[in-house]
Scaffold this motif. Structure first.
Motif, PDB file in Angstrom:
ATOM      1  N   MET A 452      63.630-105.958  -8.455  1.00 22.23           N
ATOM      2  CA  MET A 452      63.102-105.203  -7.314  1.00 22.23           C
ATOM      3  C   MET A 452      64.258-104.617  -6.530  1.00 22.23           C
ATOM      4  SD  MET A 452      60.051-107.727  -6.018  1.00 22.23           S
ATOM      5  CE  MET A 452      58.577-108.017  -7.006  1.00 22.23           C
ATOM      6  N   VAL A 453      64.660-103.379  -6.878  1.00 13.78           N
ATOM      7  CA  VAL A 453      65.814-102.737  -6.260  1.00 13.78           C
ATOM      8  C   VAL A 453      65.376-101.661  -5.270  1.00 13.78           C
ATOM      9  CG1 VAL A 453      67.935-101.453  -6.676  1.00 13.78           C
ATOM     10  CG2 VAL A 453      67.187-103.215  -8.313  1.00 13.78           C
ATOM     11  N   GLU A 454      64.586-100.735  -5.739  1.00  8.78           N
ATOM     12  CA  GLU A 454      64.108 -99.645  -4.901  1.00  8.78           C
ATOM     13  C   GLU A 454      62.828-100.043  -4.180  1.00  8.78           C
ATOM     14  OE1 GLU A 454      65.824 -97.008  -4.438  1.00  8.78           O
ATOM     15  OE2 GLU A 454      67.347 -97.439  -5.981  1.00  8.78           O
ATOM     16  N   THR A 455      62.491 -99.251  -3.166  1.00 10.73           N
ATOM     17  CA  THR A 455      61.272 -99.523  -2.410  1.00 10.73           C
ATOM     18  C   THR A 455      60.034 -99.420  -3.294  1.00 10.73           C
ATOM     19  OG1 THR A 455      62.339 -98.591  -0.447  1.00 10.73           O
ATOM     20  CG2 THR A 455      59.955 -98.869  -0.355  1.00 10.73           C
ATOM     21  N   SER A 456      60.104 -98.534  -4.266  1.00  8.54           N
ATOM     22  CA  SER A 456      58.959 -98.373  -5.171  1.00  8.54           C
ATOM     23  C   SER A 456      58.737 -99.616  -6.027  1.00  8.54           C
ATOM     24  CB  SER A 456      59.167 -97.148  -6.073  1.00  8.54           C
ATOM     25  OG  SER A 456      60.379 -97.290  -6.814  1.00  8.54           O
ATOM     26  N   ASP A 457      59.800-100.424  -6.199  1.00 10.56           N
ATOM     27  CA  ASP A 457      59.658-101.641  -7.009  1.00 10.56           C
ATOM     28  C   ASP A 457      58.900-102.726  -6.262  1.00 10.56           C
ATOM     29  OD1 ASP A 457      61.175-100.373  -8.948  1.00 10.56           O
ATOM     30  OD2 ASP A 457      63.074-101.198  -8.215  1.00 10.56           O
ATOM     31  N   PHE A 458      58.708-102.550  -4.925  1.00 13.83           N
ATOM     32  CA  PHE A 458      58.042-103.586  -4.137  1.00 13.83           C
ATOM     33  C   PHE A 458      56.525-103.544  -4.303  1.00 13.83           C
ATOM     34  CE2 PHE A 458      61.697-103.179  -0.822  1.00 13.83           C
ATOM     35  CZ  PHE A 458      62.555-103.793  -1.721  1.00 13.83           C
ATOM     36  N   GLU A 459      56.016-102.450  -4.857  1.00 13.77           N
ATOM     37  CA  GLU A 459      54.571-102.295  -4.982  1.00 13.77           C
ATOM     38  C   GLU A 459      54.019-103.256  -6.021  1.00 13.77           C
ATOM     39  OE1 GLU A 459      52.821-100.495  -3.017  1.00 13.77           O
ATOM     40  OE2 GLU A 459      54.546 -99.573  -1.980  1.00 13.77           O
ATOM     41  N   ILE A 460      52.986-104.010  -5.633  1.00 19.03           N
ATOM     42  CA  ILE A 460      52.291-104.943  -6.527  1.00 19.03           C
ATOM     43  C   ILE A 460      50.805-104.633  -6.442  1.00 19.03           C
ATOM     44  CG2 ILE A 460      51.763-107.378  -6.992  1.00 19.03           C
ATOM     45  CD1 ILE A 460      54.431-108.131  -5.834  1.00 19.03           C
ATOM     46  N   GLU A 461      50.190-104.543  -7.574  1.00 24.83           N
ATOM     47  CA  GLU A 461      48.773-104.174  -7.627  1.00 24.83           C
ATOM     48  C   GLU A 461      47.922-105.217  -6.896  1.00 24.83           C
ATOM     49  OE1 GLU A 461      45.302-103.125 -10.919  1.00 24.83           O
ATOM     50  OE2 GLU A 461      47.332-103.636 -11.567  1.00 24.83           O
ATOM     51  N   LEU A 468      60.170-106.200   4.395  1.00 22.29           N
ATOM     52  CA  LEU A 468      61.132-107.065   3.711  1.00 22.29           C
ATOM     53  C   LEU A 468      61.967-107.778   4.771  1.00 22.29           C
ATOM     54  CD1 LEU A 468      62.810-108.026   1.202  1.00 22.29           C
ATOM     55  CD2 LEU A 468      64.184-105.947   1.510  1.00 22.29           C
ATOM     56  N   SER A 469      62.097-109.105   4.657  1.00 23.24           N
ATOM     57  CA  SER A 469      62.867-109.884   5.613  1.00 23.24           C
ATOM     58  C   SER A 469      63.481-111.083   4.915  1.00 23.24           C
ATOM     59  CB  SER A 469      61.960-110.357   6.767  1.00 23.24           C
ATOM     60  OG  SER A 469      62.676-111.205   7.634  1.00 23.24           O
TER      61      SER A 469
END
Length: 782
Positions: A452-461, A468-469
């Motif tokens: 999970m590097v980019e913000t788009s990688d944070f998306e989970i179905e 992020l903290s």
């Protein structure tokens, strides 16, 4: 950030529960209050004065920020020089003086002098002029009657409010009413004490009190300084040098044994307002005498301990009106009220013939027990300290109890929810937790994976990404949304409901503010009298008797006029309306006055203002100028007072001008009495008995005093010789023996220098030796 969290972790054998961590409010089992660590620092007290002067009358009102109370003085006659106003200014030391822009010449001149008094810095008051329309009589009455006062019940009708205020404020004193109206206008415009609050929050006013100068003794600042009533010194602590001063060696410092701050404040007030009211003075002395009896020592000590718990109630009431109450305020109020109940019970067992004991026994009503009972049954002191906010005890509100039970059960419940969430997540996610954040709600927290590097990688179905903290991703899931709907924001709901209960409790306390204010008045009075009794016991002071004849002076008179025992075997104190002194010259280069001019100003103040009931103390007046002129001035001043006959003030003069008696510069009569200090000559020694006796000193004993100071005997002998020659009118000649002895010493010195010369030294220059050594010495030898 307060949160509740539960975290399960995956194991090689499959999912399993891990340890649950939680941080949430806890309810303590012990409802008793703990001692607060430190009472909050008080803001520096300020006084804002409003004054009007018209047709020879003075109207005064002022606001004291220390207790949020307005003080008023009924219309009083004053001279064109405004002496009464000056006395008020000297006593209350206002931060600002408010008056009408439309004033006569006398008030304008007075305010101009007040504003130009450079030596009053940094306490010189600010002069504020408001339009004369702000002091209109009708608009002032309207401001008074429409004011929002927390000490009045909300249920009181307009008519009842008018009747109540009319019983406190004399509306027939028109100047005073106009001054009150101008003061309210100024407070509303400046927003004293509520500068940072919303505009719908008004300046707190906790009461109206009458301020009078009747029967007060006038004492100027020079007299306070000379008698060392107060003495401020820099604090020895390096941490407090810039923050303030401490009381040094002074009468106030010796007698101040008060246990509460308001007792100390009242003692200082008594010192600045000594009184002629014999009824008031004797009532104070009766209490002191009671506590001086050996059988009452234990009772005095017990009362003193209780008084140590009486705290700043007006500050707490002020915070309540502004809804700024702290956790420590409830603890302090709780202890104060219970200590007041202890004082009441103790005073009920004491003789009711003494007014103070009777007042405490009667006026410390059951309202105090009601306040203490409410606070003790409602406030959770342990929980409030843990959360640093107001919390209530169990069984006060069933709805709050139920929500707290749910909040306490969240960790185990959220562990189960997190386990079910983990079953539906990607197998690469090793663990997850469900947390609760106030104002946000329930969130699903999972660790951030390396992929999970980019913000788009944070998306989970099936999950809504929130933030992020600390390398953890926080989401909303269907289950967390259900929890929000089912449980809601528990933490905030509990806080809101407890805040509502706190407001209701505050209203109950404020409705009984009058008895709390009376507690402070009577408790501080008892504290002062116990302190004076303690000092009288330790130093062996005696009770003064008051009569038309004056035998006490200086400190003894002052102590008697504040209602204290005095350091004398017996003292008979007359009625005194003022004390004037010419003892010490308060010199300062900023004044631009000589020492003698300062002395003259002090004497002029006594000559112009002393009455037949004034005490005047004069020490060594006339010493700062030519002896004949100083003697003449002293004689003239004394003769001026003697010429007044029955209206002559009580004057004590100490002087070394023996010619005042020898030349018979004062008339004989019943008003003049000569006193001296009793002494006895024992050979060459002079013995002082430190006793006053009738008579006149025959000599100044200057030679004996000089010997005690360590002056050489030859010098003293020569001084006595010169003094005798002056008295006999003979010429003063040099002492031949001393002159010859000096000549021989100079000759010997010159011979010693000559013998040390090396006449064979080629570098020796005899001409230089003759010019620099021999010739200058010749003038002292020949």
């Amino acid at each position: 950030m307060a949160s509740v969290a539960a975290t399960p972790t995956r194991t090689p054998n499959g999912p399993g529960p891990g340890e649950a961590s939680a941080s949430f409010p806890t309810v303590a089992s012990d409802p008793g209050p703990r001692e607060p660590e430190e009472e909050g620092e008080e803001e520096p007290a300020e006084i804002h004065l409003c004054v009007l002067w018209n047709s020879g009358y003075l109207g005064i009102a002022y606001y004291d920020t220390s207790d949020s109370t307005i003080h008023f003085m009924p219309d009083a006659p004053d001279h064109e020089s405004l002496k009464l106003l000056q006395r008020v200014l000297d006593e209350i030391d206002p931060r600002s003086v408010v008056t009408s822009a439309k004033q006569d010449e006398n008030m304008t001149r007075f305010l101009g002098k007040l504003a130009s008094q450079e030596h009053r810095e940094p306490k010189r008051p600010e002069i504020i002029f408001l339009p004369s329309v702000d002091f209109g009589l009708e608009i002032s009455k309207q401001r008074l009657l429409s004011g929002n006062y927390s000490f009045l019940p909300d249920s009181m009708t307009t008519t009842e409010k008018i009747l109540f205020l009319s019983s406190i404020i004399p509306f027939d004193c028109l100047l005073m009413v106009r001054a009150l109206g101008g003061l309210l206008k100024f407070l509303g415009r400046r927003r004293i004490g509520v500068e940072l609050e919303d505009y719908n929050v008004s300046v707190p006013i906790l009461g109206f009190k009458k301020f009078v100068l009747t029967n007060l003794v006038s004492i100027d600042q020079d007299t306070y300084s000379v008698l060392q009533i107060f003495k401020s010194e820099s604090h020895p602590s390096v941490y407090k040098v810039a923050s303030g001063l401490k009381e040094g060696l002074s009468l106030f410092g010796i007698l101040n044994r008060c246990r509460c701050k308001w007792g100390e404040k009242l003692l200082r007030l008594w010192f600045t307002r000594p009184t002629q009211d014999l009824g008031e003075l004797n009532s104070r002395l009766d209490v002191i005498q009671f506590f001086l009896l050996p059988q009452n020592l234990d009772m005095a000590q017990m009362l003193h301990r209780l008084l140590g718990h009486i705290k700043n109630v007006p500050l707490i009431l002020k915070r309540m009106t502004l809804s700024h109450t702290k956790v420590s305020d409830w603890q302090v109020l709780y202890k104060t009220v219970y200590s007041a109940l202890g004082l009441r019970d103790a005073c009920r067992s004491l003789p009711q013939s003494i007014q103070l004991f009777r007042d405490i026994a009667q006026e410390f009503s059951d309202d105090l027990h009601h306040i203490a009972s409410l606070i003790g049954k409602v406030v959770d002191f342990e929980g409030s300290l843990a959360e640093n906010r107001f919390t209530v005890l169990p069984n006060i509100d069933p709805e709050i109890d139920e929500k707290k039970r749910r909040l306490m059960g969240l960790p185990s419940f959220l562990t189960e929810v997190a386990r079910k969430e983990l079953e539906n997540l990607d197998s690469r996610i090793p663990s997850c937790s469900v947390i609760y954040i106030p104002l946000i709600g329930f969130l699903l927290s999972i660790p951030r994976l390396p992929s999970m590097v980019e913000t788009s990688d944070f998306e989970i179905e099936g999950l809504d990404f929130m933030f992020l903290s600390e390398e953890k991703l926080h989401y909303r899931s269907a289950r967390t949304k259900e929890l929000d709907a089912l449980l809601g924001d528990l933490h905030c709901d509990i806080r809101d409901q407890e805040t509502l209960l706190m407001h209701q409790l505050q209203c109950q306390v404020l409705a009984r503010a009058a008895v709390l204010t009376r507690v402070l008045d009577l408790a501080s009075r008892l504290d002062v009298l116990l302190a004076l009794a303690s000092a009288a016991r330790d130093y062996g002071y005696s009770r003064p008797r008051y009569s038309p004849r004056l035998l006490g002076v200086g400190l003894i008179t002052f102590m008697a006029l504040v209602g204290s025992f005095v350091p004398a075997e017996e003292a008979e104190i007359g009625a005194v309306d003022a004390i004037f002194t010419r003892i010490h010259s308060c010199e300062s280069i900023s004044l631009g006055l000589s020492t003698f001019m300062i002395d003259l100003n002090q004497v002029a103040k006594a000559v112009n203002n002393a009455t037949e009931r004034s005490l005047v103390l004069v020490d060594e007046f006339g010493k700062g100028t030519n002896t004949v002129d100083g003697l003449a001035l002293l004689a003239a001043v004394i003769r001026h007072w003697l010429a007044l006959g029955p209206t002559c003030p009580h004057v004590f003069v100490a002087t070394n001008f023996l010619s005042l008696v020898q030349l018979q510069l004062l008339p004989r009569g019943p008003l003049v009495q000569y006193l001296t200090m009793e002494t006895c000559e024992d050979g060459d020694d002079l013995v002082f008995f430190y006793q006053v006796c009738e008579g006149v000193a025959r000599a100044s004993h200057a030679s004996h005093t000089a010997a005690q100071a360590g002056l050489p005997e030859k010098l003293i002998a020569r001084g006595k010789q010169v003094s005798d020659l002056i008295r006999s009118g003979k010429p003063i000649k040099p002492v031949k023996e001393l002159l010859k002895e000096k000549q021989m010493e100079n000759c010997q010195t010159l011979v010693d220098k000559f013998l040390k010369l090396d006449l064979e030294d080629p570098s020796l220059d005899l001409d230089i030796f003759m010019s620099q050594e021999v010739l200058p010495a010749a003038t002292t030898i020949l």
